[in-house]
Design a protein around this motif. Sequence first.
Motif, PDB file in Angstrom:
ATOM      1  N   ALA A  89      57.956  65.062  23.453  1.00 41.11           N
ATOM      2  CA  ALA A  89      58.343  64.901  24.747  1.00 41.11           C
ATOM      3  C   ALA A  89      58.377  66.520  25.426  1.00 41.11           C
ATOM      4  CB  ALA A  89      59.487  64.441  25.133  1.00 41.11           C
ATOM      5  N   ARG A  90      58.867  67.313  24.615  1.00 39.33           N
ATOM      6  CA  ARG A  90      59.034  68.746  25.149  1.00 39.33           C
ATOM      7  C   ARG A  90      57.593  69.475  25.415  1.00 39.33           C
ATOM      8  NH1 ARG A  90      61.839  70.177  21.721  1.00 39.33           N
ATOM      9  NH2 ARG A  90      60.329  71.315  20.229  1.00 39.33           N
TER      10      ARG A  90
ATOM     11  N   THR B  33      59.509  65.483  15.961  1.00 42.85           N
ATOM     12  CA  THR B  33      60.282  64.548  16.359  1.00 42.85           C
ATOM     13  C   THR B  33      59.675  63.933  17.775  1.00 42.85           C
ATOM     14  OG1 THR B  33      62.017  66.012  17.780  1.00 42.85           O
ATOM     15  CG2 THR B  33      62.199  65.410  15.276  1.00 42.85           C
ATOM     16  N   LYS B  34      60.111  62.751  18.142  1.00 47.72           N
ATOM     17  CA  LYS B  34      59.847  62.155  19.428  1.00 47.72           C
ATOM     18  C   LYS B  34      60.400  63.301  20.508  1.00 47.72           C
ATOM     19  CE  LYS B  34      60.386  57.469  17.848  1.00 47.72           C
ATOM     20  NZ  LYS B  34      61.317  56.197  18.023  1.00 47.72           N
TER      21      LYS B  34
ATOM     22  N   THR C 260      62.447  73.294  17.908  1.00 43.74           N
ATOM     23  CA  THR C 260      62.826  73.366  19.217  1.00 43.74           C
ATOM     24  C   THR C 260      62.587  74.709  19.853  1.00 43.74           C
ATOM     25  OG1 THR C 260      65.004  74.358  18.390  1.00 43.74           O
ATOM     26  CG2 THR C 260      64.945  71.821  18.819  1.00 43.74           C
ATOM     27  N   LYS C 261      62.378  75.887  19.053  1.00 40.31           N
ATOM     28  CA  LYS C 261      61.924  77.184  19.555  1.00 40.31           C
ATOM     29  C   LYS C 261      60.477  77.467  19.577  1.00 40.31           C
ATOM     30  CE  LYS C 261      66.488  78.298  19.983  1.00 40.31           C
ATOM     31  NZ  LYS C 261      67.042  78.381  21.367  1.00 40.31           N
ATOM     32  N   ARG C 262      59.763  76.449  19.241  1.00 38.45           N
ATOM     33  CA  ARG C 262      58.136  76.418  19.077  1.00 38.45           C
ATOM     34  C   ARG C 262      57.597  75.892  20.030  1.00 38.45           C
ATOM     35  NH1 ARG C 262      59.203  74.718  12.968  1.00 38.45           N
ATOM     36  NH2 ARG C 262      59.917  76.754  12.190  1.00 38.45           N
ATOM     37  N   SER C 263      56.683  76.418  20.750  1.00 37.91           N
ATOM     38  CA  SER C 263      55.934  76.099  21.903  1.00 37.91           C
ATOM     39  C   SER C 263      54.580  75.214  21.418  1.00 37.91           C
ATOM     40  CB  SER C 263      55.197  77.124  22.806  1.00 37.91           C
ATOM     41  OG  SER C 263      54.419  77.839  22.330  1.00 37.91           O
TER      42      SER C 263
END
Length: 305
Positions: free
Chosen positions: A184-185, A179-180, A127-130
């Motif tokens: 999306a992010r 993850t999916k 979640t913190k990785r671009s």
Amino acid sequence: MLVRVLLALALTALLTASVSACDSGDTTTSGSTPSTATSSGRTTTQGALSQRDFKNKVAAAIITGTDLQGDPGFGLTVDVSEQNGLDTVQLVLDDAYKQYTSDPDRQDEIVDGLVQEAVKRMQEGNTKRSFSEVRDQLMPMLKRSVDVSRIESDPATKRFDDLDVIYAVQGDHYFTVATKDDLARWGQSMDAIDSLALSNLEKQTNKNQKLLCEPSGGQKLCGWASGDGYDASRMLVPGLRRQIVKELGGPAVYAVPLESVFVALTRNYAPVIKSKVLQEFTTGKNPLSPELFEERNGQLVALPQ
């Protein structure tokens, strides 16, 4: 014949692992702090835990204080994994151990901090990785569908025959399944991630893992068994299959009975190894597929029964 090549390839993997273990063994702490040598030869602050005991202490605290698994790793590290998933993180304890030997009374505080770090990193996932940070680290991995179904994080998957391809971000001290929500992010489609991951695996393989071929009775068997976690997944890479076809001098048939083995030989030998592939799949560790595969019209498909 398959047994022969599997043994040859497995030996290569074993030697690689042994060298890595030797290169990453426990180190000692230096400085002006009074020290004493333990019976195992490690240097510790007088009255303090040795490096081995310290990482065992951290691993035990992770097991008892969380729902994660903690295992002492090579050197001054602890490998952390989840029970219902594939994500792992590695805690590097060098700085924490120096803090501990400087002030052993802070042992509980330091160990608790490491436990909290492990939990936080596992919960954060990607979640913190671009996307720019992970694009060169994304790798594909072939898994049995039953194993993928146990992953709780809703991984991004692509179907291949009766298997699933998942995608993971492989860093120096972490392995995190994409993850999916991650896709999306990042604004990436499944096809785009698949293409990128296969390209990354091909580059990594050409750089670090040489194709192994073994002559046997006038026949040549080729494949990978490097033990890096991606051996079977290499079957998915068209460029690597082309290398095999060139070495064999004609159309090939491929087998991935285990996650750690990918072997290939000329198409006309398929009936000879079918039973051996099934045996490896049935009795080996981390079984993957009992099928034989071939390339047809540019697509990798299971060989008709």
